[in-house]
Design an enzyme around this catalytic site. Structure first.
Site, mmCIF file in Angstrom:
data_model
loop_
_atom_site.group_PDB
_atom_site.id
_atom_site.type_symbol
_atom_site.label_atom_id
_atom_site.label_comp_id
_atom_site.label_asym_id
_atom_site.label_seq_id
_atom_site.Cartn_x
_atom_site.Cartn_y
_atom_site.Cartn_z
ATOM 1 N N ASP A 51 0.821 -1.215 0.000
ATOM 2 C CA ASP A 51 0.000 0.000 0.000
ATOM 3 C C ASP A 51 0.853 1.262 0.000
ATOM 4 O OD1 ASP A 51 0.983 -0.271 2.610
ATOM 5 O OD2 ASP A 51 -0.917 -0.975 3.401
ATOM 6 N N ASN A 106 -6.389 -2.548 15.170
ATOM 7 C CA ASN A 106 -7.814 -2.848 14.940
ATOM 8 C C ASN A 106 -8.009 -4.102 14.087
ATOM 9 O OD1 ASN A 106 -6.999 -2.030 12.424
ATOM 10 N ND2 ASN A 106 -8.567 -0.449 12.154
ATOM 11 N N HIS A 151 -6.623 -4.702 11.109
ATOM 12 C CA HIS A 151 -6.537 -4.551 9.647
ATOM 13 C C HIS A 151 -5.292 -5.247 9.105
ATOM 14 C CE1 HIS A 151 -4.131 -0.446 9.654
ATOM 15 N NE2 HIS A 151 -3.323 -1.475 9.807
ATOM 16 N N GLU A 204 -9.578 -2.170 6.215
ATOM 17 C CA GLU A 204 -10.051 -1.848 7.561
ATOM 18 C C GLU A 204 -11.311 -2.661 7.899
ATOM 19 O OE1 GLU A 204 -8.105 -0.136 9.288
ATOM 20 O OE2 GLU A 204 -7.461 1.738 8.373
HETATM 21 P P1 PGA Z 1 3.038 -1.333 12.601
HETATM 22 O O1 PGA Z 1 1.804 -1.290 11.588
HETATM 23 O O2 PGA Z 1 3.986 -2.359 12.066
HETATM 24 O O3 PGA Z 1 3.636 0.047 12.539
HETATM 25 O O4 PGA Z 1 2.505 -1.697 13.932
HETATM 26 C C1 PGA Z 1 1.194 -2.473 11.166
HETATM 27 C C2 PGA Z 1 -0.074 -2.180 10.427
HETATM 28 O O5 PGA Z 1 -0.731 -1.157 10.688
HETATM 29 O O6 PGA Z 1 -0.462 -3.006 9.570
#
Ligand code: PGA
Length: 234
Positions: free
Chosen positions: A63, A132, A134, A139
């Protein structure tokens, strides 16, 4: 789903780097899906130290924020170049990251999806998980997207990612992100999880249900997922 619990971030990073290195050595022209965020940084650092041959590797990132200039220090384009691509011998032409500067995001996503389908999916997809639940920027929702698209970030995600920006208001509200098909078409998914903030998401990942309100829980339906997690996530 194979689950490996590590004592800390260093151990998780070392194991993850070994899985990625094994993929590169056993298939030097692998197609690898890369993730951004704080979780894979340690694994990428170790990969760089391993001095592997990336000359025939093709990459597809999950992404990119939209809109965001490539040169913005928070762009995933910058992240990947600073943490990995700029430090190994992957040819520029083999790197695929959705373009956060594009004028037509819908066409950009359609094109990205076509490329992913044409190449036959990734051999290895590295993934993180949001607080959350995702994956990529898919999401929690009643319906989840299959195709790469322009997705709105949850307030939760904006709050979590604001730690990288000067102000929460600077976090872009949208992203260009792979959908479930791009992720599920991978032959091996490597999910890295570290830190207490992920405990709820991990619970949903490991229980005996799936829910579109916890997108990572759907990974239980994929035939080959390796989860490497630190013990504080449980
Ligand atoms: P993070 O993000 O590795 O910074 O915890 C992971 C994500 O949001 O998929």
């Amino acid at each position: 789903m194979k689950k490996i619990v590590c004592k800390d971030y260093e151990e998780m990073s070392a194991m993850a780097a070994d899985v990625i290195a094994f993929q590169i050595k056993s298939k030097p022209d692998s197609v690898i899906g890369f993730a951004t965020g704080s979780t894979p940084v340690g694994a990428y650092k170790r990969l760089v130290e391993m001095d592997l041959d990336f000359s025939r590797i093709t990459s597809f990132n999950l992404d990119e924020y939209y809109p965001l200039e490539r040169d913005n220090p928070q762009s995933y384009y910058r992240f990947m170049h600073d943490n990995l691509f700029g430090l190994v011998n992957i040819p520029d032409g083999n790197i695929n990251i959705p373009d956060g500067e594009c004028e037509n995001p819908i066409a950009e996503c359609e094109d990205y999806d076509k490329k992913l389908i044409k190449i036959g999916g990734t051999d290895l997809q590295i993934l993180g998980i949001g607080n959350n639940g995702h994956i990529a920027f898919i999401e929690p929702n009643d319906d989840l997207p299959l195709a790469t698209g322009v997705f709105e970030l949850d307030d939760d995600t904006i709050a979590a990612n604001s730690r990288f920006f000067e102000n929460a208001g600077d976090v872009p509200k949208k992203a260009l992100s792979m959908g479930l098909r791009g992720i599920f078409n991978s032959r091996h998914i490597l999910l890295l999880i570290s830190g207490k903030a992920k405990a709820n998401a991990v619970k949903r990942l490991l229980d005996e249900t799936v829910s579109t309100q916890a997108p990572a829980s759907l990974l239980k339906l994929h035939p080959k997922v390796t989860v490497i997690m630190t013990e504080d996530t449980q």
